[in-house]
Design a protein around this motif. Structure first.
Motif, PDB file in Angstrom:
ATOM      1  N   ASP A 144      57.333 -53.140  74.839  1.00 34.69           N
ATOM      2  CA  ASP A 144      56.452 -52.686  75.725  1.00 34.69           C
ATOM      3  C   ASP A 144      55.455 -54.315  76.377  1.00 34.69           C
ATOM      4  O   ASP A 144      54.914 -54.622  76.655  1.00 34.69           O
ATOM      5  N   GLU A 200      40.570 -58.538  76.406  1.00 36.09           N
ATOM      6  CA  GLU A 200      40.007 -57.796  76.670  1.00 36.09           C
ATOM      7  C   GLU A 200      39.433 -56.354  75.746  1.00 36.09           C
ATOM      8  O   GLU A 200      40.107 -56.493  75.325  1.00 36.09           O
ATOM      9  N   TYR A 233      54.787 -57.160  74.367  1.00 32.09           N
ATOM     10  CA  TYR A 233      53.503 -56.463  73.902  1.00 32.09           C
ATOM     11  C   TYR A 233      53.074 -55.957  73.187  1.00 32.09           C
ATOM     12  O   TYR A 233      52.610 -55.357  71.870  1.00 32.09           O
ATOM     13  N   GLN A 288      54.801 -50.182  68.380  1.00 26.05           N
ATOM     14  CA  GLN A 288      53.586 -51.054  68.160  1.00 26.05           C
ATOM     15  C   GLN A 288      53.187 -50.935  67.158  1.00 26.05           C
ATOM     16  O   GLN A 288      51.608 -49.915  67.314  1.00 26.05           O
TER      17      GLN A 288
HETATM   18  C1  GLC Z   1      47.199 -54.764  76.710  1.00 30.52           C
HETATM   19  C2  GLC Z   1      47.659 -54.711  77.659  1.00 30.52           C
HETATM   20  C3  GLC Z   1      48.688 -54.200  77.958  1.00 30.52           C
HETATM   21  C4  GLC Z   1      49.438 -53.333  77.035  1.00 30.52           C
HETATM   22  C5  GLC Z   1      48.748 -53.165  75.612  1.00 30.52           C
HETATM   23  C6  GLC Z   1      49.073 -53.204  74.593  1.00 30.52           C
HETATM   24  O1  GLC Z   1      45.712 -53.207  77.509  1.00 30.52           O
HETATM   25  O2  GLC Z   1      47.483 -55.490  78.927  1.00 30.52           O
HETATM   26  O3  GLC Z   1      49.730 -54.630  79.000  1.00 30.52           O
HETATM   27  O4  GLC Z   1      50.397 -52.966  77.104  1.00 30.52           O
HETATM   28  O5  GLC Z   1      47.144 -54.160  75.842  1.00 30.52           O
HETATM   29  O6  GLC Z   1      48.966 -54.260  73.683  1.00 30.52           O
END
Ligand code: GLC
Length: 576
Positions: A90, A301, A93, A205
């Motif tokens: 990702d 976020e 991430y 993840q």
């Molecule tokens: C957030 C990031 C995104 C990522 C996701 C998982 O939303 O902005 O790019 O894929 O988290 O980490």
């Protein structure tokens, strides 16, 4: 032609605002305490910013080389997307080591140089921290797999037995944000099908279990690791995640959880315990601030349904900022924009924090393309309605009280690349939704800097490798070189707006008052006498104040605010 002069016309305006003293245009002091409250931060998607090595992938040295460009643009700092060692399922991430740099992006020395260079230019530097999940190659996750059921490291993740015959069904019905079930079954060390682990994004993840104290302690060490290297703060990924309902019950409405990528499973997000973590992290930041007087910033976020939900994340002892995505998600419509701004002013500003506005980021279709699509313009003289609207939205955002984030390429008016070939797409969402959703590659195409053909100066060297995502030919119209040479470009609009924002006290923190305006037009006054008006319609409207605007997103005939246009005026008799 965009003008940038102060209005000297006799004070006269039709809106009945009361007379106030002439605005004082002493530049606001660039102090270190509270610097973030009205800062404009530039989001650097490291992979796509500038490639210094010729391998077709952006890197930290490339970001360093681009700093003078960013300084010239007029932003206050940068946020670097993840550059840590990662298998890149990702694009970073999925972190395999929170305390190092992936060789594809450089090394810790390159990082230290970048922070030093940024500070020398007076730019703040934020890094991305990813606490909800790690990479399935993270050493502790590999150890948990090796330990087998009941092992102490398994407790740091969410491992659970399956349901049904032989545990062949996932432990609950949750969906992953990127498609498919949120659980993957592992093969145990003895070769038998075994437990399942939770991953709210891709199977690569795995989610951390934040009820386990070691997880919390490890992340506090990570914060200190980067703070000790001089960073000014953190952008926190998935900041409403982390804690899951302790019983991991079935979702009552799993289809709703899946309906949109940003929908919120109330059992997996926004749990009350999360606030304790933000209090701890804030205390760590304050500790560093106490040392040298420089505020360290936490920006989350925070994807939650309402502004009131979000306000709870920016209480005085929690996060400093949370991206207010409602503005980004609003359609091009005066009422929609006014509603989200009003909600934010009521709910978020009331916490004493600042509102953090954003129109673009690396997960969303770029504004120029977004605004073109839903309501095609009826104005035959407007060949690029999306571009005109994105310019107007930029002036609106930069006139609002609070902080703003600009995503790389936004200042070039880059449209989304919508026709990348399937084989080029790398976003896991594409693969995991059976090629249904082509969402995030099109805003991540490497930036065009110069020249007429790909790699458009993105990649250095005599035999440059191909950019990791193909750049379309029309990027030639959007290079930074061309934008800087053309005084009518998006770049000059952002540059001018940022310059005025830094120098006009009205555009700092402080009140906003809506002015009466025709339908389709939003107009408001900031502080003592800065008026911003946006015409969301296609038809021209009377300008809300007389005189020459300070700055306009498109040419404005005297007294007129054309359709899909925004303008700023100094109005000596207006006050918020
Ligand atoms: C957030 C990031 C995104 C990522 C996701 C998982 O939303 O902005 O790019 O894929 O988290 O980490």
């Amino acid at each position: 032609m965009i003008s940038a002069s102060v209005d000297n016309d006799p004070p006269r305006h039709p809106l009945g605002a009361r007379p106030v003293p002439t605005p004082n245009s002493t530049p606001r002091p660039a102090g270190s305490a509270g610097w973030w409250r009205d800062a404009v931060i530039y989001q650097v998607y490291v992979r796509s910013f500038l490639d210094s090595t010729g391998d077709g992938i952006g890197d930290l040295a490339g970001v360093g080389a681009g700093l003078p460009y960013l300084k010239r643009l007029g932003v206050d700092g940068i946020w670097l997307t993840p550059f840590y060692p990662s298998p890149q399922h990702d694009h970073g991430y999925d972190v395999a080591d929170y305390h190092d740099v992936d060789p594809v992006y450089g090394d810790l020395d390159a990082f230290d140089r970048l922070v030093r260079d940024a500070h020398r230019l007076g730019l703040k530097c934020l890094v991305d921290i990813v606490p909800n999940h790690c990479s399935s190659r993270y050493p502790l996750f590999l150890q948990a797999l090796t330990e087998g059921p009941g092992g102490p490291t398994r407790a740091m993740f969410h491992f659970a037995s399956g349901r049904g015959d032989d545990g062949a069904l996932p432990p609950n019905n949750w969906h992953a944000m990127f498609g498919g079930p949120a659980w993957t079954r592992v093969t145990e060390p003895d070769g038998t099908p075994g437990e399942w682990y939770l991953h709210m994004f891709t199977p690569e993840q795995p989610d951390w279990n934040w009820r386990e104290p070691t997880v919390r302690g490890n992340f506090e060490q990570t914060l200190r690791f980067w703070l000790d290297r001089g960073v000014d703060g953190f952008r926190i990924d998935v900041a409403a995640g982390l804690f899951k309902h302790p019983d991991l019950p079935d979702s009552p409405d799993p289809e709703a959880d899946e309906r949109t990528r940003d929908s919120v499973n109330p059992l997996a997000w926004n749990q009350p315990e999360i606030h304790e973590v933000w209090r701890d992290w804030r205390a760590i930041c304050e500790e560093y601030t106490a040392g040298d007087g420089n505020d360290r910033l936490l920006v989350g976020e925070v994807s939650v349904p309402t502004a009131a939900d979000q306000a709870r994340y920016v209480r005085p002892d929690e996060l400093h900022q949370a991206f207010f995505f409602h503005l980004l998600n609003a359609p091009w419509d005066a009422a929609a924009f006014q509603n989200v701004i009003t909600d934010a002013l009521r709910d978020i500003a009331a916490t004493g924090s600042t509102i953090t506005w954003v129109l673009n980021n690396h997960d969303q279709v770029r504004a120029v393309t977004r605004y073109a699509a839903p309501t095609p313009s009826q104005d035959a003289d407007l060949p690029d309605p999306g571009g005109a609207r994105a310019r107007a939205a930029a002036l609106l955002m930069l006139a609002l009280p609070g902080a703003a984030y600009v995503y790389q390429g936004e200042e070039l008016g880059l449209p989304e690349v919508i026709d990348l070939p399937d084989e080029a797409l790398t976003d896991p969402i594409f693969r995991r939704t059976g090629s249904r959703l082509r969402v995030r590659d099109g805003c991540r195409v490497p930036l065009p800097w110069s020249g007429q053909a790909s790699p458009f100066g993105f990649t250095a060297g005599d035999a440059p490798g191909r950019p990791w995502l193909p750049q379309p030919e029309w990027f030639a119209n959007h290079t930074t070189e061309r934008a800087i040479a053309d005084t009518d470009s998006f770049w000059h609009l952002y540059h001018e707006a940022l310059h005025l924002r830094r120098n006009l006290p009205q555009l700092g923190e402080g009140p906003l008052r809506w002015l009466d305006s025709p339908p389709d037009v939003l107009a408001f006054v900031r502080g003592d006498g800065l008026v911003c008006a946006v015409n969301f319609g296609d038809r021209q409207a009377p300008a809300p104040v007389t005189g020459t605007p300070l700055l306009t997103s498109r040419p404005c005939p005297p007294g007129i605010l054309p359709g899909n246009t925004a303008a700023w005026w100094i109005c000596e008799h207006c006050t918020a």
